[in-house]
Design an enzyme around this catalytic site. Structure first.
Site, PDB file in Angstrom:
ATOM      1  N   ARG A  67       1.248  -1.059   0.066  1.00  0.00           N
ATOM      2  CA  ARG A  67      -0.323  -0.598  -0.471  1.00  0.00           C
ATOM      3  C   ARG A  67       0.743   0.978   0.108  1.00  0.00           C
ATOM      4  O   ARG A  67       1.087   2.625  -0.690  1.00  0.00           O
ATOM      5  CB  ARG A  67      -0.871  -0.080   1.215  1.00  0.00           C
ATOM      6  CG  ARG A  67      -1.946   0.678   0.723  1.00  0.00           C
ATOM      7  CD  ARG A  67      -3.153   0.691   2.114  1.00  0.00           C
ATOM      8  NE  ARG A  67      -3.448  -0.582   2.808  1.00  0.00           N
ATOM      9  CZ  ARG A  67      -5.125  -0.252   2.538  1.00  0.00           C
ATOM     10  NH1 ARG A  67      -5.080   0.023   1.516  1.00  0.00           N
ATOM     11  NH2 ARG A  67      -4.988  -1.852   2.518  1.00  0.00           N
ATOM     12  N   MET A  92     -12.195   3.486  -3.856  1.00  0.00           N
ATOM     13  CA  MET A  92     -12.565   2.447  -2.619  1.00  0.00           C
ATOM     14  C   MET A  92     -11.255   1.579  -2.211  1.00  0.00           C
ATOM     15  O   MET A  92     -11.431   0.529  -1.964  1.00  0.00           O
ATOM     16  CB  MET A  92     -13.585   1.014  -4.349  1.00  0.00           C
ATOM     17  CG  MET A  92     -14.800   1.788  -4.401  1.00  0.00           C
ATOM     18  SD  MET A  92     -15.877   2.835  -3.305  1.00  0.00           S
ATOM     19  CE  MET A  92     -16.531   1.265  -2.395  1.00  0.00           C
ATOM     20  N   LEU A  95      -6.649   4.237   2.648  1.00  0.00           N
ATOM     21  CA  LEU A  95      -5.319   5.288   2.090  1.00  0.00           C
ATOM     22  C   LEU A  95      -4.271   5.117   3.811  1.00  0.00           C
ATOM     23  O   LEU A  95      -5.064   5.245   4.674  1.00  0.00           O
ATOM     24  CB  LEU A  95      -5.649   6.440   1.740  1.00  0.00           C
ATOM     25  CG  LEU A  95      -6.243   6.587   0.634  1.00  0.00           C
ATOM     26  CD1 LEU A  95      -6.734   8.469   0.754  1.00  0.00           C
ATOM     27  CD2 LEU A  95      -4.771   6.921  -0.175  1.00  0.00           C
ATOM     28  N   ASN A 109     -13.777  13.807   1.004  1.00  0.00           N
ATOM     29  CA  ASN A 109     -14.326  13.555   0.951  1.00  0.00           C
ATOM     30  C   ASN A 109     -16.277  12.838   0.542  1.00  0.00           C
ATOM     31  O   ASN A 109     -16.248  13.626   1.356  1.00  0.00           O
ATOM     32  CB  ASN A 109     -13.726  11.621   1.433  1.00  0.00           C
ATOM     33  CG  ASN A 109     -14.713  10.342   1.284  1.00  0.00           C
ATOM     34  OD1 ASN A 109     -14.884   9.591  -0.018  1.00  0.00           O
ATOM     35  ND2 ASN A 109     -15.239   9.795   1.671  1.00  0.00           N
ATOM     36  N   HIS A 111     -19.010  10.699   1.166  1.00  0.00           N
ATOM     37  CA  HIS A 111     -20.070   9.383   1.170  1.00  0.00           C
ATOM     38  C   HIS A 111     -21.427   9.470   1.620  1.00  0.00           C
ATOM     39  O   HIS A 111     -22.180  10.315   1.748  1.00  0.00           O
ATOM     40  CB  HIS A 111     -18.801   9.297   2.965  1.00  0.00           C
ATOM     41  CG  HIS A 111     -19.547   8.404   3.558  1.00  0.00           C
ATOM     42  ND1 HIS A 111     -19.228   6.426   2.638  1.00  0.00           N
ATOM     43  CD2 HIS A 111     -20.569   7.891   4.064  1.00  0.00           C
ATOM     44  CE1 HIS A 111     -20.023   5.739   3.719  1.00  0.00           C
ATOM     45  NE2 HIS A 111     -20.771   6.194   4.536  1.00  0.00           N
ATOM     46  N   GLU A 145      -8.859   7.508  10.686  1.00  0.00           N
ATOM     47  CA  GLU A 145      -9.929   6.878  10.375  1.00  0.00           C
ATOM     48  C   GLU A 145     -11.301   7.026   9.309  1.00  0.00           C
ATOM     49  O   GLU A 145     -11.591   7.571   9.085  1.00  0.00           O
ATOM     50  CB  GLU A 145     -10.838   7.141  11.892  1.00  0.00           C
ATOM     51  CG  GLU A 145     -11.648   5.902  12.163  1.00  0.00           C
ATOM     52  CD  GLU A 145     -12.796   6.428  13.600  1.00  0.00           C
ATOM     53  OE1 GLU A 145     -13.597   6.539  13.491  1.00  0.00           O
ATOM     54  OE2 GLU A 145     -12.211   6.869  13.890  1.00  0.00           O
ATOM     55  N   GLU A 176     -25.558  14.205  -4.540  1.00  0.00           N
ATOM     56  CA  GLU A 176     -24.124  14.359  -4.248  1.00  0.00           C
ATOM     57  C   GLU A 176     -23.669  15.222  -5.512  1.00  0.00           C
ATOM     58  O   GLU A 176     -22.847  16.152  -4.737  1.00  0.00           O
ATOM     59  CB  GLU A 176     -23.571  13.070  -4.474  1.00  0.00           C
ATOM     60  CG  GLU A 176     -24.144  12.200  -3.310  1.00  0.00           C
ATOM     61  CD  GLU A 176     -23.499  10.399  -3.580  1.00  0.00           C
ATOM     62  OE1 GLU A 176     -22.001  10.389  -4.508  1.00  0.00           O
ATOM     63  OE2 GLU A 176     -23.846   9.702  -3.318  1.00  0.00           O
TER      64      GLU A 176
HETATM   65  C1  GRF Z   1     -21.223   7.300  -4.085  1.00  0.00           C
HETATM   66  O1  GRF Z   1     -22.231   7.243  -3.745  1.00  0.00           O
HETATM   67  C2  GRF Z   1     -20.148   8.574  -3.163  1.00  0.00           C
HETATM   68  O2  GRF Z   1     -20.604   8.829  -2.353  1.00  0.00           O
HETATM   69  C3  GRF Z   1     -19.544   7.095  -3.032  1.00  0.00           C
HETATM   70  O3  GRF Z   1     -18.975   5.984  -4.254  1.00  0.00           O
HETATM   71  C4  GRF Z   1     -20.035   6.384  -4.930  1.00  0.00           C
HETATM   72  C5  GRF Z   1     -19.299   6.868  -5.953  1.00  0.00           C
HETATM   73  O4  GRF Z   1     -20.116   6.724  -7.061  1.00  0.00           O
HETATM   74  N1  GRF Z   1     -18.194   7.401  -1.882  1.00  0.00           N
HETATM   75  P1  GRF Z   1     -19.889   7.646  -8.220  1.00  0.00           P
HETATM   76  O5  GRF Z   1     -18.638   7.264  -8.842  1.00  0.00           O
HETATM   77  O6  GRF Z   1     -19.081   9.498  -8.273  1.00  0.00           O
HETATM   78  O7  GRF Z   1     -20.761   7.493  -9.611  1.00  0.00           O
END
Ligand code: GRF
Length: 217
Positions: A67, A92, A95, A109, A111, A145, A176
């Site tokens: 890593r 994904m 880190l 980030n 989430h 974390e 988002e």
């Molecule tokens: C989203 O749901 C985000 O919140 C999470 O991963 C997903 C990414 O989706 N961290 P995309 O690749 O931007 O379509």
């Protein structure tokens, strides 16, 4: 004024990346994407970057001994492109604290839950299973974390009676896509900054209304 230089890190489809790409097309948007890095060479998001004329770099974690060396390669790439703010957008891989601390207060980030609830994976299915009334999404500064760190922006999304994991994921993603460009704008304009464990705001309308579900009549 010079635009804030972004590095976006992805692993998959990159719809949040696309929202940032689209925002950056406006001349008055205060940030620009200088590089997109994916740990998966086949990620659709890399094609989105190429189509937009943005440098797209695949750094396949499987090709590194450990890593730390994978993260060193990411770090070098970000430095090479003089990145000022790292945006994790569906990246994904966990880190290491060393990498996170190198980018402390310069990495954010997104989430798909109302943090600090539902860290980790399968957030929508878990929220529906628990019968909570709201799902949501959060943008936060990254700390070692997982899914932890000062919160910049959140949306609370009511969970419908017939909600499915898929329907909640679709609703959440739409929010988002609104939040990520808005949060980056706030940071670029100096309106949101870390103070201790929290984000403090300047010249930002925080709102004082609530979302309620079920509706009270
Ligand atoms: C989203 O749901 C985000 O919140 C999470 O991963 C997903 C990414 O989706 N961290 P995309 O690749 O931007 O379509």
């Amino acid at each position: 004024m010079a635009k804030l230089r972004l590095g976006v890190m992805i692993s998959g489809s990159g719809t949040n990346l696309q929202a940032l790409i689209d925002a950056c097309k406006s001349a008055d948007y205060p940030a620009e994407i200088c590089v997109v890095i994916s740990n998966r060479p086949k990620a659709k998001g890399l094609k989105r970057a190429q189509d937009a004329g943005i440098e797209a770099v695949a750094l396949d974690h499987k090709e590194y001994a450990d890593r730390a060396s994978f993260e060193d390669a990411i770090h070098e790439c970000l430095k090479e492109h003089r990145v000022q703010l790292v945006c994790l957008a569906g990246f994904m891989r966990i880190l290491n604290p060393e990498f996170v601390n190198r980018w402390k207060d310069r990495m954010i980030n997104i989430h798909p839950s109302l943090l600090p609830s539902y860290k980790g994976l399968h957030t929508h299915a878990r929220a529906i299973e628990d019968g909570v009334r709201f799902g949501g999404c959060t943008i936060h500064y990254v700390r070692p974390e997982m899914d932890n760190g000062p919160i910049i922006m959140q949306t609370a999304i009511p969970i419908a009676a017939d909600e499915t994991e898929e329907s909640l994921a679709a609703k959440t993603l739409a929010y988002e896509h609104q939040m990520y460009p808005a949060a980056v704008r706030m940071i670029a304009e100096g309106k949101a900054r870390v103070s201790g464990n929290r984000v403090v705001f300047k010249d930002v309308e925080l709102g004082n209304y609530g979302l309620i579900s079920p509706i009270v009549s």
